[in-house]
Motif scaffolding. Structure first.
Motif, short mmCIF file in Angstrom:
data_model
loop_
_atom_site.label_atom_id
_atom_site.label_comp_id
_atom_site.label_asym_id
_atom_site.label_seq_id
_atom_site.Cartn_x
_atom_site.Cartn_y
_atom_site.Cartn_z
N PHE A 100 0.48 -2.20 -8.51
CA PHE A 100 0.61 -1.43 -9.75
C PHE A 100 -0.75 -0.89 -10.21
O PHE A 100 -0.88 0.29 -10.55
CB PHE A 100 1.24 -2.28 -10.85
CG PHE A 100 1.38 -1.57 -12.16
CD1 PHE A 100 2.42 -0.67 -12.36
CD2 PHE A 100 0.46 -1.76 -13.18
CE1 PHE A 100 2.54 0.03 -13.56
CE2 PHE A 100 0.58 -1.07 -14.37
CZ PHE A 100 1.62 -0.17 -14.57
N LEU A 101 -1.75 -1.75 -10.22
CA LEU A 101 -3.09 -1.32 -10.64
C LEU A 101 -3.68 -0.30 -9.69
O LEU A 101 -4.43 0.61 -10.09
CB LEU A 101 -4.01 -2.54 -10.76
CG LEU A 101 -3.67 -3.53 -11.87
CD1 LEU A 101 -4.59 -4.74 -11.82
CD2 LEU A 101 -3.74 -2.86 -13.24
N HIS A 102 -3.33 -0.40 -8.42
CA HIS A 102 -3.80 0.58 -7.43
C HIS A 102 -3.18 1.95 -7.71
O HIS A 102 -3.87 2.97 -7.70
CB HIS A 102 -3.42 0.10 -6.03
CG HIS A 102 -3.78 1.06 -4.94
ND1 HIS A 102 -5.09 1.39 -4.63
CD2 HIS A 102 -2.99 1.78 -4.09
CE1 HIS A 102 -5.09 2.27 -3.64
NE2 HIS A 102 -3.84 2.53 -3.29
N LEU A 103 -1.90 1.96 -7.98
CA LEU A 103 -1.19 3.22 -8.19
C LEU A 103 -1.50 3.86 -9.55
O LEU A 103 -1.61 5.08 -9.66
CB LEU A 103 0.33 3.00 -8.07
CG LEU A 103 0.83 2.50 -6.71
CD1 LEU A 103 2.33 2.24 -6.77
CD2 LEU A 103 0.49 3.49 -5.61
N GLY A 147 0.78 -1.22 0.00
CA GLY A 147 0.00 0.00 0.00
C GLY A 147 0.81 1.27 0.00
O GLY A 147 2.01 1.28 -0.26
N VAL A 148 0.11 2.36 0.33
CA VAL A 148 0.66 3.71 0.26
C VAL A 148 0.77 4.28 1.66
O VAL A 148 -0.10 4.06 2.52
CB VAL A 148 -0.25 4.61 -0.61
CG1 VAL A 148 0.26 6.03 -0.67
CG2 VAL A 148 -0.37 4.01 -2.02
N HIS A 149 1.84 5.04 1.90
CA HIS A 149 2.06 5.65 3.20
C HIS A 149 0.87 6.55 3.56
O HIS A 149 0.34 7.27 2.69
CB HIS A 149 3.35 6.48 3.15
CG HIS A 149 3.81 6.95 4.48
ND1 HIS A 149 3.33 8.09 5.09
CD2 HIS A 149 4.73 6.44 5.34
CE1 HIS A 149 3.92 8.26 6.26
NE2 HIS A 149 4.77 7.27 6.44
N PRO A 150 0.42 6.54 4.81
CA PRO A 150 -0.77 7.31 5.19
C PRO A 150 -0.61 8.83 5.07
O PRO A 150 -1.61 9.54 4.97
CB PRO A 150 -1.02 6.90 6.65
CG PRO A 150 0.27 6.32 7.11
CD PRO A 150 0.92 5.71 5.92
N LYS A 151 0.62 9.33 5.05
CA LYS A 151 0.84 10.78 4.96
C LYS A 151 1.51 11.22 3.65
O LYS A 151 1.33 12.36 3.23
CB LYS A 151 1.69 11.25 6.15
CG LYS A 151 0.99 11.12 7.49
CD LYS A 151 1.86 11.66 8.62
CE LYS A 151 1.14 11.56 9.97
NZ LYS A 151 1.99 12.07 11.08
N HIS A 152 2.27 10.32 3.06
CA HIS A 152 3.00 10.67 1.84
C HIS A 152 2.59 9.72 0.71
O HIS A 152 3.03 8.57 0.66
CB HIS A 152 4.51 10.57 2.07
CG HIS A 152 5.01 11.39 3.22
ND1 HIS A 152 4.97 12.77 3.23
CD2 HIS A 152 5.53 11.02 4.42
CE1 HIS A 152 5.47 13.22 4.37
NE2 HIS A 152 5.81 12.19 5.11
N LYS A 181 -8.53 -5.60 1.09
CA LYS A 181 -8.39 -5.15 2.48
C LYS A 181 -7.47 -6.05 3.29
O LYS A 181 -6.85 -5.62 4.27
CB LYS A 181 -9.76 -5.07 3.15
CG LYS A 181 -10.63 -3.96 2.59
CD LYS A 181 -11.99 -3.92 3.28
CE LYS A 181 -12.85 -2.79 2.70
NZ LYS A 181 -14.20 -2.74 3.35
N GLU A 182 -7.36 -7.32 2.87
CA GLU A 182 -6.52 -8.26 3.62
C GLU A 182 -5.04 -7.97 3.46
O GLU A 182 -4.23 -8.36 4.31
CB GLU A 182 -6.81 -9.70 3.18
CG GLU A 182 -8.14 -10.24 3.66
CD GLU A 182 -8.24 -11.73 3.43
OE1 GLU A 182 -7.84 -12.51 4.31
OE2 GLU A 182 -8.71 -12.12 2.34
N ILE A 183 -4.66 -7.29 2.37
CA ILE A 183 -3.24 -7.00 2.16
C ILE A 183 -2.90 -5.52 2.36
O ILE A 183 -1.73 -5.17 2.53
CB ILE A 183 -2.76 -7.45 0.77
CG1 ILE A 183 -3.38 -6.60 -0.35
CG2 ILE A 183 -3.07 -8.93 0.54
CD1 ILE A 183 -2.81 -6.87 -1.73
N ASP A 184 -3.91 -4.66 2.36
CA ASP A 184 -3.68 -3.22 2.45
C ASP A 184 -3.12 -2.85 3.81
O ASP A 184 -3.65 -3.27 4.86
CB ASP A 184 -5.01 -2.48 2.21
CG ASP A 184 -4.82 -1.01 1.89
OD1 ASP A 184 -3.82 -0.41 2.35
OD2 ASP A 184 -5.68 -0.45 1.19
#
Length: 347
Positions: free
Chosen positions: A327-330, A297-302, A338-341
């Motif tokens: 990749f598809l998320h970005l 996933g993506v950092h919560p602030k950056h 949700k299980e991997i995020d």
């Protein structure tokens, strides 16, 4: 230099993400310092069944549907063989163990992989008093060979910098980021156990499990299947076998230990009855997570900072799927499972 992505780490996770970038014609630069060796020393086995409990591996069928074509494409890309397919034979310890196998046959997610007929053959040098159960659709990816070939490929294409990544030199801007003389839109940290030292993602609850493996030569042993008992015995060819693996939650080093060697030897001598010679011993740190799910996933602030980690003992199966998911998320905004995020963890 301007690129779309910076990737930190070139184990299976980083490699799989780089393949997504190449296929999408994205530009990138990889930083790799060879400090994390779990992909290099891994057994590389893929098996959709947890044989200790006769339960299905999480999303195994879906993962294999992505992973096997992924490795096949890499074989064609480099004209090299990475995927060795074989049957896995589970050694039953008792009649109760056999009965648990037959019970597992009725589970919808396992029926496809478990043979209904027991293997009652005798195999020279193999200790098995209660027969075997055959698991199909299993095999091994030669991760050491794959990562080394891929590393050289990136070096030749001037897409890899072989040096330690220095977090304090990362300059995070509003929409982009700079690292030394490189400007990028995003950075993906795929550094395995090394994430513990990453100031942006060290809050993630990564559990490190040291694993050790032996390579043995056993001229009187002649099996072409993976033997699974209290440990696994994996054929490498020419009477060489990889034997493993240990789980050590206390030792944080990647150095082979006498303790690990003795544990494997004691277990091995209850599995095979022929002479053998130890020719090598390796060790690595598995990046595991308490809930046994990857951390993606993506950092919560950056929003420019991303993580691809926590593949644990089944990186061969999981890496292609989670790399594609990230990749598809970005790139397309597709929601992560949700299980991997990493949103499941409190910052």
């Amino acid at each position: 230099m301007k690129v779309d992505y910076i990737i930190v780490g070139l184990g299976l996770a980083g490699l799989a993400f780089v393949e997504e970038l190449i296929n999408a014609q994205k530009t990138f630069m990889v930083f790799e310092d060879n400090s994390q060796t779990s992909s290099l020393v891994a057994g590389g086995v893929y098996n959709p069944v947890i044989l200790k409990r006769f339960t299905p591996v999480w999303n195994a069928t879906e993962q294999l549907a992505v992973a096997l074509p992924f490795y096949d494409a890499l074989e064609k890309k480099f004209n090299k063989k990475f995927d060795q397919k074989f049957i896995t034979k589970k050694v039953f310890k008792s009649i109760e163990d056999q009965n648990n196998w037959f019970t597992a046959l009725d589970k919808p997610k396992l029926t496809r992989y478990l043979d209904k007929k027991l293997d009652k053959n005798n195999y020279d040098g193999v200790i098995a008093h209660y027969n075997f159960g055959n698991v199909t659709e299993t095999g091994r990816i030669d991760t050491l060979k794959l990562v080394e070939i891929y590393r050289n490929y990136l070096l030749e294409n001037k897409c890899l910098i072989n040096e330690h990544f220095k977090y304090d030199q990362l300059d995070i801007l509003e929409e982009t980021l700079n690292y030394k003389d490189i400007s990028a839109t995003k950075i993906v940290f795929a550094e395995g156990f090394g994430v513990k030292k990453n100031p942006f993602f060290n809050y993630l609850p990564l559990k490190e499990a040291k694993g050790e493996l032996l390579t043995i030569q056993a001229p009187a042993l002649n099996i072409d299947f993976l033997l699974k008992s209290t440990l696994f015995v994996l054929p490498l060819g020419n009477h060489y076998y990889k034997v493993g693996a240990t789980f050590n939650w206390k030792d944080k080093t990647s150095k082979p230990s006498e303790e690990g060697k003795q544990e494997l030897v004691e277990k091995l001598e209850k599995v095979i009855s022929v002479p053998y010679k130890i020719v090598n011993q390796t060790a690595g740190i598995r990046p595991s997570v308490k809930d046994r799910r990857p951390m993606v996933g993506v950092h919560p602030k950056h929003k420019q900072l991303c993580v691809l980690n926590g593949l644990g003992t089944r990186g061969v199966m999981i890496a292609p799927t989670v790399a594609k998911s990230l990749f598809l998320h970005l790139e397309q905004g597709k929601e992560l499972d949700k299980e991997i995020d990493i949103k499941r963890f409190i910052f």
